[in-house]
Write a protein that holds these residues in place. Structure first.
Motif, short mmCIF file in Angstrom:
data_model
loop_
_atom_site.label_atom_id
_atom_site.label_comp_id
_atom_site.label_asym_id
_atom_site.label_seq_id
_atom_site.Cartn_x
_atom_site.Cartn_y
_atom_site.Cartn_z
N TRP A 175 -5.29 8.87 -7.83
CA TRP A 175 -5.68 10.22 -7.28
C TRP A 175 -6.90 10.61 -7.96
N ILE A 176 -7.46 10.77 -8.95
CA ILE A 176 -8.28 11.13 -9.84
C ILE A 176 -9.86 10.33 -9.51
N GLU A 177 -9.35 8.93 -9.55
CA GLU A 177 -10.43 8.13 -9.10
C GLU A 177 -10.72 8.06 -7.92
N HIS A 178 -9.99 8.43 -6.81
CA HIS A 178 -10.35 8.61 -5.28
C HIS A 178 -10.85 10.23 -5.09
N ASP A 217 -7.49 15.10 2.99
CA ASP A 217 -7.07 14.22 3.78
C ASP A 217 -7.85 12.89 3.46
N ALA A 218 -9.07 12.86 3.02
CA ALA A 218 -9.83 11.78 2.70
C ALA A 218 -9.44 10.97 1.62
N VAL A 219 -9.03 11.89 0.51
CA VAL A 219 -8.64 11.42 -0.77
C VAL A 219 -7.16 10.89 -0.57
N ASN A 220 -6.20 11.25 0.08
CA ASN A 220 -4.90 10.75 0.53
C ASN A 220 -5.01 9.40 1.28
N ALA A 221 -6.11 9.29 2.22
CA ALA A 221 -6.11 8.21 2.94
C ALA A 221 -6.62 7.04 2.15
N ALA A 222 -7.53 7.36 1.29
CA ALA A 222 -8.03 6.41 0.13
C ALA A 222 -6.94 5.81 -0.68
N VAL A 223 -6.03 6.79 -1.23
CA VAL A 223 -5.05 6.59 -2.22
C VAL A 223 -4.07 5.65 -1.41
N ALA A 256 -4.30 3.55 0.90
CA ALA A 256 -4.99 2.24 1.17
C ALA A 256 -5.21 1.43 -0.25
N ASP A 257 -5.04 2.09 -1.28
CA ASP A 257 -5.00 1.46 -2.39
C ASP A 257 -4.12 0.53 -2.85
N PRO A 258 -4.27 -0.86 -3.25
CA PRO A 258 -3.16 -1.66 -3.26
C PRO A 258 -2.29 -1.29 -4.53
N ARG A 259 -3.04 -0.57 -5.50
CA ARG A 259 -1.86 -0.21 -6.66
C ARG A 259 -0.99 0.56 -6.55
N MET A 260 -0.92 1.11 -5.10
CA MET A 260 -0.08 2.42 -4.65
C MET A 260 1.27 1.50 -4.01
N GLN A 261 0.80 0.21 -3.49
CA GLN A 261 1.92 -0.37 -2.70
C GLN A 261 2.78 -0.87 -3.52
N ARG A 262 4.22 -0.54 -3.01
CA ARG A 262 5.20 -1.30 -3.75
C ARG A 262 5.41 -2.43 -3.32
N ALA A 263 5.92 -3.11 -4.41
CA ALA A 263 6.04 -4.60 -4.03
C ALA A 263 7.30 -4.71 -3.34
N GLU A 264 7.55 -5.82 -2.47
CA GLU A 264 8.61 -6.17 -1.51
C GLU A 264 9.88 -6.17 -2.22
N GLY A 265 10.86 -5.49 -1.89
CA GLY A 265 12.15 -5.36 -2.47
C GLY A 265 12.26 -4.34 -3.61
N GLU A 266 11.18 -3.91 -4.13
CA GLU A 266 11.15 -2.98 -5.21
C GLU A 266 11.65 -1.67 -4.69
#
Length: 116
Positions: free
Chosen positions: A30-33, A80-86, A88-98
């Motif tokens: 969040w801070i990076e974005h 709204d802009a920060v949250n959209a970027a967050v 879309a950030d791959p680090r915030m995507q949960r691994a399948e099944g996690e």
């Protein structure tokens, strides 16, 4: 005065270490974005009220603890802009099944405009 996103979440005590790891990553992302600040707190004195309370709001179970968080922004458009970027950030995507470290459907959240 800014804009604030706030949330209250029930976290199983058994998952607290996993939750903290996720919260530390989230704060960084969040801070990076562009968020101005990202803070989370663990309930230390939040009793189960007769009518309303933080534990009641999230239907807290016996083995859980309440966590609250606030993320601050310049204004709603910035949020709204920060949250959209967050999101879309791959680090915030949960691994399948996690499974997430807390039950998100019981989380209470919202965006808040300045008042005082």
């Amino acid at each position: 005065m800014g804009y604030v996103d706030a949330f209250v979440a029930p976290v199983p005590r058994a998952n607290l270490a996993r939750y903290v790891a996720l919260a530390e990553l989230a704060a960084k992302v969040w801070i990076e974005h562009g968020a101005l600040d990202y803070r989370e707190w663990l309930a230390d004195d939040a009793p189960f009220g007769d009518f309303t309370s933080f534990p009641r709001a999230v239907q807290l179970k016996e083995d859980e603890v309440v966590v609250i968080a606030m993320i601050t922004y310049l204004d709603r458009a910035h949020r709204d802009a920060v949250n959209a970027a967050v999101m879309a950030d791959p680090r915030m995507q949960r691994a399948e099944g996690e499974t997430p470290p807390c039950e998100n459907r019981r989380m209470v959240f919202g965006g808040f405009a300045p008042l005082v």
